[in-house]
Enzyme design. Structure first.
Site, PDB file in Angstrom:
ATOM      1  N   SER A  42      39.192  32.623  39.610  1.00 15.68           N
ATOM      2  CA  SER A  42      37.982  33.232  40.143  1.00 15.68           C
ATOM      3  C   SER A  42      38.289  34.615  40.716  1.00 15.68           C
ATOM      4  CB  SER A  42      37.351  32.301  41.176  1.00 15.68           C
ATOM      5  OG  SER A  42      36.030  32.691  41.487  1.00 15.68           O
ATOM      6  N   ASP A 156      34.188  28.856  36.467  1.00 15.61           N
ATOM      7  CA  ASP A 156      35.141  29.221  37.519  1.00 15.61           C
ATOM      8  C   ASP A 156      36.436  28.415  37.453  1.00 15.61           C
ATOM      9  OD1 ASP A 156      36.338  29.379  40.253  1.00 15.61           O
ATOM     10  OD2 ASP A 156      34.560  30.576  40.639  1.00 15.61           O
TER      11      ASP A 156
END
Length: 354
Positions: A42, A156
């Site tokens: 991320s 993510d």
């Protein structure tokens, strides 16, 4: 520990708290330690990617220039897509900095970690365009739209690897440093044995009073409860609701007068997005503990999840400063004091034992 200068660096997920990674990298380099490999999930993938490409200074300068209004303008709000934000405007700026950089040509080995939603497993990007790997890794569920690549629906990397230390295992290094952006809140790891039988309100009011200070220190609650003076007016943006929907408090018996100087408050009622965000936080925190047990870093820097909200991307200066402070403390404790503080300056990697 002098001479263990080759560092494998793992950068965790956590939205805007990821600016702390910039401060951590600054301190690591100032201590004479050489970063020879980076993995990130991320926001950790974004910072790690621009660092490995030699563009961290340019990215930092840009991030420090952003106001809250700038961030609202940069975020592509979507009503119909499976995510509130497309994030293409932000990625276009990152692409301008990276150019046509590909992972295999970077001066520092880099791994961006994403999650294959269909297969339910982590995906490691160690080849291909850097910007594409970053885009796949930053797709926060429900917030940033997933990225479709070669038949994979990618989201993510922090879903399954909130602190991706495993990709650094194969990096020839002397020291592994992990920067976690989700330090546990007190007591979160301790299970509680309770009854499912509803009890009179007076029995749980006392418990609520005792935990009020902890509740109001969480990332989630601070995002909306502005009446206690912690958030300036207009601090919340309107494109995504990270808030708690408070109980209206029409029944006087439902209002609790805390003993911590916080004033009267109602038992919190979680909104839909808040439930999702808080659930992800808890799951990632638990998963991170298991992963740290399997791959413990030599130095662990823990940034509290209460440091800022996930979408507070206008707070780069504060988070960079926090990252610097926490990393300095962790390296001091590990025996890597700043040069000139009474300890020998660490040798470079060429002079250190393999």
């Amino acid at each position: 520990m002098i001479g263990r200068t080759r560092v494998a660096l793992a950068l965790g997920s956590g939205g805007a708290r990821g600016y702390a990674h910039i401060g951590a990298i600054q301190v690591i380099e100032e201590r004479g330690l050489e970063i020879v490999g980076v993995s990130g999930a991320s926001m950790g993938a974004l910072v790690g990617g621009v660092y490995a490409a030699g563009k961290l200074d340019a990215y930092t300068e840009w991030a420090l220039s952003l106001s809250q209004l700038d961030m609202v303008r940069l975020l592509d709000v979507s009503v119909t897509a499976p995510g509130a934000i497309h994030a293409e405007k932000v990625l276009n700026k990152v692409r301008e900095m990276l150019g046509d950089a590909v992972i295999e040509d970077l001066a520092i080995p880099f791994t961006a970690v994403a999650t294959d939603l269909a297969a339910g497993r982590s995906v490691w990007f160690q080849r291909g365009p850097v910007d594409v790997a970053i885009r796949a890794s930053i797709a926060i569920p429900g917030v940033i739209t997933p990225y479709v690549l070669n038949g994979r629906v990618l989201a993510d990397g922090g879903i399954l690897a909130p602190l991706p230390i495993a990709p650094t295992v194969g990096v020839p290094s002397d020291l592994t440093i992990g920067i976690s952006l989700g330090a546990d809140e007190p007591g979160i790891a301790s299970p509680e044995n309770v009854s499912s039988e509803p009890r009179p309100m007076e029995e749980w009011m006392g418990r609520f009073r005792r935990s009020a200070a902890q509740v109001f220190d969480t990332d989630l609650v601070r995002s909306v409860v502005n009446r206690f003076g912690s958030a300036p007016a207009g601090d919340d943006t309107t494109f995504v609701d990270e808030s708690l929907e408070e109980s209206p408090g029409e029944n006087p018996e439902e209002t609790l007068d805390t003993s911590d100087g916080l004033g009267p408050m109602s038992a919190p009622k979680f909104g839909r997005v808040a439930v999702m965000n808080r659930s992800l936080d808890i799951m990632q925190s638990a998963l991170s503990r298991f992963q740290l047990a399997a791959y413990p870093p030599d130095v662990l820097v823990e940034v509290p999840r209460t440091a800022c909200r996930s979408l507070d991307f206008h707070k780069a200066a504060d988070m960079i400063a926090l990252g610097r402070s926490l990393t300095e403390t962790a390296l001091d404790a590990a025996g890597y004091p700043a040069p000139g503080n009474g300890a020998p300056e660490p040798a470079n990697s060429e002079g250190s034992p393999a």
